[in-house]
Design an enzyme around this catalytic site. Structure first.
Site, PDB file in Angstrom:
ATOM      1  N   ARG A 197       0.926  -1.319  -0.190  1.00 14.04           N
ATOM      2  CA  ARG A 197       0.117   0.182   0.059  1.00 14.04           C
ATOM      3  C   ARG A 197       0.860   1.129  -0.169  1.00 14.04           C
ATOM      4  O   ARG A 197       2.025   1.480   0.769  1.00 14.04           O
ATOM      5  CB  ARG A 197      -0.795   0.248   1.266  1.00 14.04           C
TER       6      ARG A 197
ATOM      7  N   LYS B 287      -3.645 -11.320  -7.052  1.00 19.60           N
ATOM      8  CA  LYS B 287      -3.648  -9.834  -6.613  1.00 19.60           C
ATOM      9  C   LYS B 287      -4.987  -9.225  -7.075  1.00 19.60           C
ATOM     10  O   LYS B 287      -5.479  -8.340  -6.443  1.00 19.60           O
ATOM     11  CB  LYS B 287      -2.434  -9.460  -7.641  1.00 19.60           C
TER      12      LYS B 287
ATOM     13  N   PHE C 251     -10.687  -1.808   6.612  1.00 18.38           N
ATOM     14  CA  PHE C 251     -11.308  -1.483   5.307  1.00 18.38           C
ATOM     15  C   PHE C 251     -12.961  -1.445   5.209  1.00 18.38           C
ATOM     16  O   PHE C 251     -13.539  -1.577   4.319  1.00 18.38           O
ATOM     17  CB  PHE C 251     -10.889  -2.258   4.060  1.00 18.38           C
TER      18      PHE C 251
ATOM     19  N   GLY D 181      -9.927   5.646  -4.196  1.00 22.10           N
ATOM     20  CA  GLY D 181      -9.309   6.138  -5.443  1.00 22.10           C
ATOM     21  C   GLY D 181      -7.769   5.483  -5.605  1.00 22.10           C
ATOM     22  O   GLY D 181      -7.536   4.618  -5.028  1.00 22.10           O
TER      23      GLY D 181
ATOM     24  N   CYS E 211      -4.456   2.013  -8.144  1.00 23.79           N
ATOM     25  CA  CYS E 211      -4.473   0.784  -8.249  1.00 23.79           C
ATOM     26  C   CYS E 211      -6.318   0.219  -8.048  1.00 23.79           C
ATOM     27  O   CYS E 211      -6.551  -0.420  -9.401  1.00 23.79           O
ATOM     28  CB  CYS E 211      -3.839  -0.081  -6.875  1.00 23.79           C
TER      29      CYS E 211
ATOM     30  N   LYS F 219      -8.603   0.986 -11.298  1.00 25.05           N
ATOM     31  CA  LYS F 219      -8.380   0.497 -12.598  1.00 25.05           C
ATOM     32  C   LYS F 219      -8.394  -0.904 -12.534  1.00 25.05           C
ATOM     33  O   LYS F 219      -8.566  -1.614 -13.435  1.00 25.05           O
ATOM     34  CB  LYS F 219      -7.057   1.203 -13.083  1.00 25.05           C
TER      35      LYS F 219
HETATM   36  C1  UDX Z   1      -4.140  -0.957  -2.530  1.00 25.70           C
HETATM   37  C2  UDX Z   1      -4.356  -2.135  -1.884  1.00 25.70           C
HETATM   38  O1  UDX Z   1      -4.474  -2.027  -0.623  1.00 25.70           O
HETATM   39  C3  UDX Z   1      -2.779  -2.794  -2.017  1.00 25.70           C
HETATM   40  O2  UDX Z   1      -2.893  -4.135  -1.432  1.00 25.70           O
HETATM   41  C4  UDX Z   1      -2.381  -3.092  -3.424  1.00 25.70           C
HETATM   42  O3  UDX Z   1      -1.253  -3.452  -3.574  1.00 25.70           O
HETATM   43  C5  UDX Z   1      -2.585  -1.633  -4.350  1.00 25.70           C
HETATM   44  O4  UDX Z   1      -3.885  -1.045  -4.179  1.00 25.70           O
HETATM   45  P1  UDX Z   1      -3.443   1.698  -1.970  1.00 25.70           P
HETATM   46  O5  UDX Z   1      -4.024   1.961  -3.514  1.00 25.70           O
HETATM   47  O6  UDX Z   1      -2.097   2.261  -1.738  1.00 25.70           O
HETATM   48  O7  UDX Z   1      -3.456   0.094  -1.971  1.00 25.70           O
HETATM   49  O8  UDX Z   1      -4.495   2.274  -1.262  1.00 25.70           O
HETATM   50  P2  UDX Z   1      -5.478   1.638   0.058  1.00 25.70           P
HETATM   51  O9  UDX Z   1      -4.807   1.752   1.274  1.00 25.70           O
HETATM   52  O10 UDX Z   1      -5.852   0.349  -0.438  1.00 25.70           O
HETATM   53  O11 UDX Z   1      -6.650   2.720  -0.232  1.00 25.70           O
HETATM   54  C6  UDX Z   1      -7.309   2.752  -1.228  1.00 25.70           C
HETATM   55  C7  UDX Z   1      -8.470   3.581  -1.273  1.00 25.70           C
HETATM   56  O12 UDX Z   1      -9.509   2.930  -0.548  1.00 25.70           O
HETATM   57  C8  UDX Z   1      -7.924   5.143  -0.554  1.00 25.70           C
HETATM   58  O13 UDX Z   1      -8.638   5.848  -1.519  1.00 25.70           O
HETATM   59  C9  UDX Z   1      -8.713   4.890   0.734  1.00 25.70           C
HETATM   60  O14 UDX Z   1      -9.101   6.293   1.137  1.00 25.70           O
HETATM   61  C10 UDX Z   1      -9.713   4.022   0.509  1.00 25.70           C
HETATM   62  N1  UDX Z   1     -10.335   3.548   1.752  1.00 25.70           N
HETATM   63  C11 UDX Z   1      -9.669   2.482   2.237  1.00 25.70           C
HETATM   64  C12 UDX Z   1     -11.822   3.493   2.131  1.00 25.70           C
HETATM   65  O15 UDX Z   1     -12.420   4.500   1.574  1.00 25.70           O
HETATM   66  N2  UDX Z   1     -12.387   3.120   3.249  1.00 25.70           N
HETATM   67  C13 UDX Z   1     -11.624   2.239   3.737  1.00 25.70           C
HETATM   68  O16 UDX Z   1     -12.169   1.639   4.857  1.00 25.70           O
HETATM   69  C14 UDX Z   1     -10.124   1.983   3.285  1.00 25.70           C
END
Ligand code: UDX
Length: 441
Positions: free
Chosen positions: A159, A212, A257, A265, A268, A271
């Site tokens: 992440r 993944k 989560f 957004g 990752c 898309k």
């Molecule tokens: C994600 C995956 O977690 C990771 O394992 C993968 O390798 C790449 O994609 P990342 O894009 O860095 O990682 O962000 P992440 O921490 O997963 O958050 C993604 C989005 O979800 C953020 O916009 C965050 O604000 C949102 N989010 C997350 C929520 O809205 N609610 C939640 O409870 C958790």
């Protein structure tokens, strides 16, 4: 004892730069490779083209000792490496859901013709299932050593904002291989992690690729599930934060989560679920992933809802209203603005006639490049100056620590909307603010 494998990391974005630094930290000689000479030069001088907590500090000693170097030469990489990690991007294709895997093809095409001794080429990028098998053929066909240049797949789950920890202490390692030689090479590279107890799962190519994308599909679904509950809570006068807390005590559900708000957004999740749907369609099982359309739709609706709530707070229209936006990054501890919900909302409000000023602790420079029409401030107080409404859209710690009494002195009207369910409503209301949040009464 055989000498330690020498490692190359091809593609030095978030994933590659982190992987290169972490492999050096594990004690390997590492060569990072990028086609962009500016990027390679910046990394060689210890500068990161993006913000990731702790990464510059991790790069510095390994650059100094020479254990980690960066180059633009694929030939040098082929000469140097025993294990080549490919970490290039797989963005969404323009106007389509599918992933663009052309950077992977280009990386293989650049490296393969120089491979004159046995090696393992390990893909880490997120890809449509079937890509590893396709690249294996491409590799073998072009490498002078033929089948001794072997393909493997090792998806990365890091992440942003936690990249180093997620690389050095991952929840699991997954490797898709076709031979014992490739498995042994990856067991050797990851020996320090395996001996620290990290589960090491060996699969075929297709399964490793699917691990993944299905992980990202699950995480997206979990976020959209709680945001769908937020929509119901809004209609029923219930509080989604209490709901998710109550759900979280069920160990089968869990609380991670499950934060309702403006949704996901970044580079990752959005898309990746779209590319997954596109690939399922090609495989003739599009129905299996139809639910991801809904996951995507729920997620996008949160952005519109936020604009609606902000408009109401402005008395029904944005014309002649100043709107302060706190946050531009897609999540805290990052300067990444790709598909940022915060900037999406900021742009919508601006298009509807609001005077928007954005502040973000790290992402302002990136935001200014992509949205030059928005105004930017150097501080949260600067953004809030004269505002009729304040929108909290990325949950940086700095914003939770704002004193609502002091901020109340600089705004025109004390309306705040928490798009991330991260602020303390009681404190803000006690300071005389009207406080609204997504999914709460
Ligand atoms: C994600 C995956 O977690 C990771 O394992 C993968 O390798 C790449 O994609 P990342 O894009 O860095 O990682 O962000 P992440 O921490 O997963 O958050 C993604 C989005 O979800 C953020 O916009 C965050 O604000 C949102 N989010 C997350 C929520 O809205 N609610 C939640 O409870 C958790």
């Amino acid at each position: 004892m055989a000498p330690a494998p020498r490692i190359t990391v091809i593609g030095t974005g978030y994933l590659g730069a982190t992987h290169a630094a972490c492999m050096a930290e594990l004690g390997y000689e590492v060569l990072g490779v990028d086609v962009d000479p500016d990027k390679a030069a910046a990394l060689q001088s210890g500068r990161l083209p993006f913000y990731e907590p702790g990464l510059e500090e991790l790069l510095a000693p390994h650059l100094e000792s020479g254990r980690l170097r960066f180059t633009t030469s694929a030939e040098e990489a082929a000469e140097f490496g025993d294990v080549h990690f490919v970490c290039v991007g797989t963005p969404q294709r323009k106007g389509e859901f599918a992933a663009d895997t052309s950077y992977l093809d280009a990386a293989i095409d650049a490296l393969a013709p120089h491979l004159t001794r046995p090696c393992v080429v390990v893909g880490k990028s997120t890809v449509p299932v079937g890509t590893a098998a396709r690249l294996a053929e491409r590799l073998e066909a072009q490498a002078p050593v033929g089948a001794d240049a072997e393909m493997a797949w090792n998806p990365e789950f890091l992440r942003e904002g936690h990249a180093i920890n997620d690389t050095l202490h991952p929840d699991r390692l997954v490797v898709g291989v076709r031979s014992e030689r490739a498995e042994a090479a990856l067991r050797e590279v990851y020996a320090p992690l395996i001996s620290a107890g990290v589960p090491f799962l060996v699969t075929d190519f297709a399964t490793s690729e699917l691990v993944k994308v299905s992980a990202n599909a699950f995480l997206s679904t979990k976020i959209s599930f709680i945001n769908a509950m937020a929509e119901v809570c809004e209609a029923a006068g219930a509080d989604v934060t209490q709901l998710s807390q109550a759900l979280s005590y069920d160990p089968r559900i869990g609380g991670l989560f499950l934060n309702a708000g403006l949704g996901f957004g970044g580079g990752c999740l959005p898309k990746d679920i779209r590319a997954f749907m596109a690939r399922a369609g090609e495989l003739g099982v599009d129905q299996a992933l139809t639910f991801l359309r809904e996951v995507d739709a729920i997620n996008m609706r949160r952005r519109f809802k936020m604009v609606d709530v902000a408009r109401e707070a402005c008395g029904g229209g944005f014309l002649g209203r100043r709107v302060a936006v706190l946050g531009a990054a897609f999540k805290p501890e990052s300067d990444d603005i790709r598909d940022s919900p915060a900037l999406n909302v900021a742009a919508q409000v601006q298009l509807q006639g609001g005077e928007v000023t954005v502040y973000d602790p790290k992402a302002t420079d990136n935001a200014r490049k992509m949205y030059p029409g928005l105004a930017y401030a150097e501080t949260a107080f600067g953004a809030a100056h004269g505002a009729h409404v304040v929108l909290h859209l990325t949950e940086w710690r700095e914003f939770r620590e704002i004193d609502p009494v002091a901020l109340g002195d600089v705004v025109a009207e004390k309306h705040i909307i928490d798009g991330r369910n991260a602020l303390d409503a009681v404190r803000w209301r006690a300071a005389g603010w009207t406080f609204r949040a997504l999914g709460r009464p």
